[in-house]
Scaffold this motif. Structure first.
Motif, PDB file in Angstrom:
ATOM      1  N   ASP A 127       0.861  -1.182   0.000  1.00  0.00           N
ATOM      2  CA  ASP A 127       0.000   0.000   0.000  1.00  0.00           C
ATOM      3  C   ASP A 127       0.900   1.236   0.000  1.00  0.00           C
ATOM      4  N   PHE A 128       1.181   1.738  -1.183  1.00  0.00           N
ATOM      5  CA  PHE A 128       2.117   2.853  -1.290  1.00  0.00           C
ATOM      6  C   PHE A 128       1.537   4.172  -0.787  1.00  0.00           C
ATOM      7  N   ASN A 129       0.217   4.194  -0.520  1.00  0.00           N
ATOM      8  CA  ASN A 129      -0.364   5.380   0.110  1.00  0.00           C
ATOM      9  C   ASN A 129       0.181   5.574   1.518  1.00  0.00           C
ATOM     10  N   GLN A 130       0.689   4.472   2.102  1.00  0.00           N
ATOM     11  CA  GLN A 130       1.250   4.543   3.460  1.00  0.00           C
ATOM     12  C   GLN A 130       2.697   5.037   3.473  1.00  0.00           C
ATOM     13  N   LEU A 131       3.270   5.205   2.277  1.00  0.00           N
ATOM     14  CA  LEU A 131       4.679   5.601   2.193  1.00  0.00           C
ATOM     15  C   LEU A 131       4.790   7.114   2.349  1.00  0.00           C
ATOM     16  N   LYS A 132       5.346   7.539   3.463  1.00  0.00           N
ATOM     17  CA  LYS A 132       5.419   8.973   3.776  1.00  0.00           C
ATOM     18  C   LYS A 132       6.708   9.622   3.268  1.00  0.00           C
ATOM     19  N   ALA A 133       7.749   8.838   3.101  1.00  0.00           N
ATOM     20  CA  ALA A 133       9.060   9.393   2.737  1.00  0.00           C
ATOM     21  C   ALA A 133       9.074   9.876   1.287  1.00  0.00           C
ATOM     22  N   SER A 134       9.640  11.065   1.066  1.00  0.00           N
ATOM     23  CA  SER A 134       9.899  11.498  -0.306  1.00  0.00           C
ATOM     24  C   SER A 134      10.861  10.494  -0.932  1.00  0.00           C
ATOM     25  N   THR A 135      10.576  10.101  -2.183  1.00  0.00           N
ATOM     26  CA  THR A 135      11.289   8.963  -2.774  1.00  0.00           C
ATOM     27  C   THR A 135      11.913   9.332  -4.119  1.00  0.00           C
ATOM     28  N   LEU A 136      13.190   9.023  -4.250  1.00  0.00           N
ATOM     29  CA  LEU A 136      13.888   9.158  -5.530  1.00  0.00           C
ATOM     30  C   LEU A 136      14.069   7.767  -6.116  1.00  0.00           C
ATOM     31  N   LEU A 137      13.613   7.580  -7.347  1.00  0.00           N
ATOM     32  CA  LEU A 137      13.769   6.311  -8.064  1.00  0.00           C
ATOM     33  C   LEU A 137      14.860   6.500  -9.112  1.00  0.00           C
ATOM     34  N   LEU A 138      15.935   5.732  -8.985  1.00  0.00           N
ATOM     35  CA  LEU A 138      17.055   5.818  -9.924  1.00  0.00           C
ATOM     36  C   LEU A 138      17.138   4.530 -10.736  1.00  0.00           C
ATOM     37  N   TYR A 139      17.014   4.650 -12.048  1.00  0.00           N
ATOM     38  CA  TYR A 139      17.036   3.461 -12.913  1.00  0.00           C
ATOM     39  C   TYR A 139      17.889   3.725 -14.141  1.00  0.00           C
ATOM     40  N   GLY A 140      18.490   2.659 -14.658  1.00  0.00           N
ATOM     41  CA  GLY A 140      19.264   2.758 -15.885  1.00  0.00           C
ATOM     42  C   GLY A 140      18.346   2.931 -17.084  1.00  0.00           C
ATOM     43  N   ALA A 141      18.712   3.838 -17.983  1.00  0.00           N
ATOM     44  CA  ALA A 141      17.875   4.086 -19.165  1.00  0.00           C
ATOM     45  C   ALA A 141      17.725   2.823 -20.002  1.00  0.00           C
ATOM     46  N   ASP A 142      18.750   1.951 -19.986  1.00  0.00           N
ATOM     47  CA  ASP A 142      18.708   0.716 -20.776  1.00  0.00           C
ATOM     48  C   ASP A 142      18.504  -0.527 -19.909  1.00  0.00           C
ATOM     49  N   SER A 143      18.058  -0.324 -18.683  1.00  0.00           N
ATOM     50  CA  SER A 143      17.902  -1.456 -17.764  1.00  0.00           C
ATOM     51  C   SER A 143      16.611  -2.223 -18.021  1.00  0.00           C
ATOM     52  N   ASN A 144      16.677  -3.554 -17.841  1.00  0.00           N
ATOM     53  CA  ASN A 144      15.445  -4.336 -17.949  1.00  0.00           C
ATOM     54  C   ASN A 144      14.534  -4.107 -16.744  1.00  0.00           C
ATOM     55  N   CYS A 145      15.039  -3.411 -15.706  1.00  0.00           N
ATOM     56  CA  CYS A 145      14.206  -3.066 -14.544  1.00  0.00           C
ATOM     57  C   CYS A 145      13.504  -1.720 -14.704  1.00  0.00           C
ATOM     58  N   ARG A 146      13.807  -0.991 -15.784  1.00  0.00           N
ATOM     59  CA  ARG A 146      13.228   0.340 -15.962  1.00  0.00           C
ATOM     60  C   ARG A 146      11.695   0.357 -15.889  1.00  0.00           C
ATOM     61  N   PRO A 147      10.975  -0.610 -16.497  1.00  0.00           N
ATOM     62  CA  PRO A 147       9.510  -0.592 -16.376  1.00  0.00           C
ATOM     63  C   PRO A 147       9.033  -0.645 -14.921  1.00  0.00           C
ATOM     64  N   THR A 148       9.792  -1.318 -14.063  1.00  0.00           N
ATOM     65  CA  THR A 148       9.432  -1.366 -12.631  1.00  0.00           C
ATOM     66  C   THR A 148       9.567   0.025 -12.020  1.00  0.00           C
ATOM     67  N   GLY A 149      10.640   0.737 -12.384  1.00  0.00           N
ATOM     68  CA  GLY A 149      10.827   2.104 -11.892  1.00  0.00           C
ATOM     69  C   GLY A 149       9.703   3.021 -12.339  1.00  0.00           C
ATOM     70  N   GLU A 150       9.286   2.873 -13.603  1.00  0.00           N
ATOM     71  CA  GLU A 150       8.201   3.709 -14.125  1.00  0.00           C
ATOM     72  C   GLU A 150       6.881   3.375 -13.427  1.00  0.00           C
TER      73      GLU A 150
END
Length: 260
Positions: free
Chosen positions: A192-215
């Protein structure tokens, strides 16, 4: 080589700039160790913050354990570490599986986390990482290291290769790591990400196969911003200075806003 006892486990830690007012805890990924931060990223962050790094259980110079690789246990280990160091509230940065540990901790213990940086956290439903466990062999490691060297320009010596091989053999063949990873398959979908109070920076590689998860995470976490870094899943090694400066700027901006 500082070794402390946390939850009856021997944990290897390193600290920089202990006198700083704010603390950043850096969490490495599975099958790695704190050295991914120690030489390049941590010294830049230490210009502004107290930096704490630690080896996850059975990684690096921390004690080996047969079980407890699920996010609940890993998160409890992190809180135990903070308690031992008398850190009431910290900024958390986690890479790869360490990013999932950071997310879990921020959700489970919101009062202990200031700001959050999630770097290249994967979707735990992706079976590629678990398949590696089944397919692992020394030849697999040698092939992986050759590819890793090509993309990162970082060489791995023979002694380090042997050390890593022994660690992988133990983790893959003697521990509950695969079962624990399967247990976490639906972590992101059920959080439940509504419970996440911390300001969050998501850092992902432009060519990473994990990028869709970051988006996807950016669409779910209202307090988040996504930064794409040139590279793939190995961005902390490919672009350590840029990573460190981006994290430092994010944390400093948030602190300025909060005190402004």
């Amino acid at each position: 080589m500082p070794i402390i006892t946390v939850n009856n486990k021997q944990v290897h830690i390193q600290e920089l700039n202990k006198g700083a007012e704010q603390t950043v805890v850096l969490i490495h990924g599975m099958f790695s160790n704190l050295s991914i931060y120690y030489f390049n990223i941590a010294p830049i962050l230490a210009k502004h913050f107290h930096v704490v790094m630690y080896d996850l259980k059975s990684h690096g110079m921390s004690e080996r354990f047969l079980d407890g690789y699920d996010l609940d246990n890993m998160s409890s280990d992190l809180i135990g570490l903070m308690d031992h160091l008398q850190l009431e509230k910290v900024h958390l940065t986690g890479y790869s599986f360490g990013g999932l540990i950071a997310l879990k901790t921020a959700l489970k213990y919101p009062e202990r986390v200031n700001q959050l940086v999630v770097m290249e956290a994967p979707d735990p439903q992706d079976e590629k990482a678990r398949n590696i466990i089944d397919e692992y062999s020394k030849e697999f490691l040698e092939h992986y290291v050759a590819n890793f060297t090509d993309t990162t320009k970082v060489q791995m010596g023979k002694r380090q290769m042997e050390k890593n091989h022994r660690m992988y053999e133990f983790l893959f063949n003697q521990t509950s790591i695969k079962a624990d990873m399967i247990k976490e398959k639906h972590f992101l979908g059920e959080a439940d990400f509504n419970q996440l109070k911390a300001s969050t920076l998501l850092l992902y590689g432009a060519d990473s196969n994990c990028r869709p998860t970051g988006e996807w995470l950016q669409s779910q976490i209202g307090t988040s911003e996504l930064e794409l870094i040139s590279g793939d899943h190995n961005i902390p090694i490919q672009e350590p200075q840029l990573i460190a400066e981006t994290i430092a700027q994010f944390l400093s901006n948030i602190l300025t806003k909060n005190h402004g």
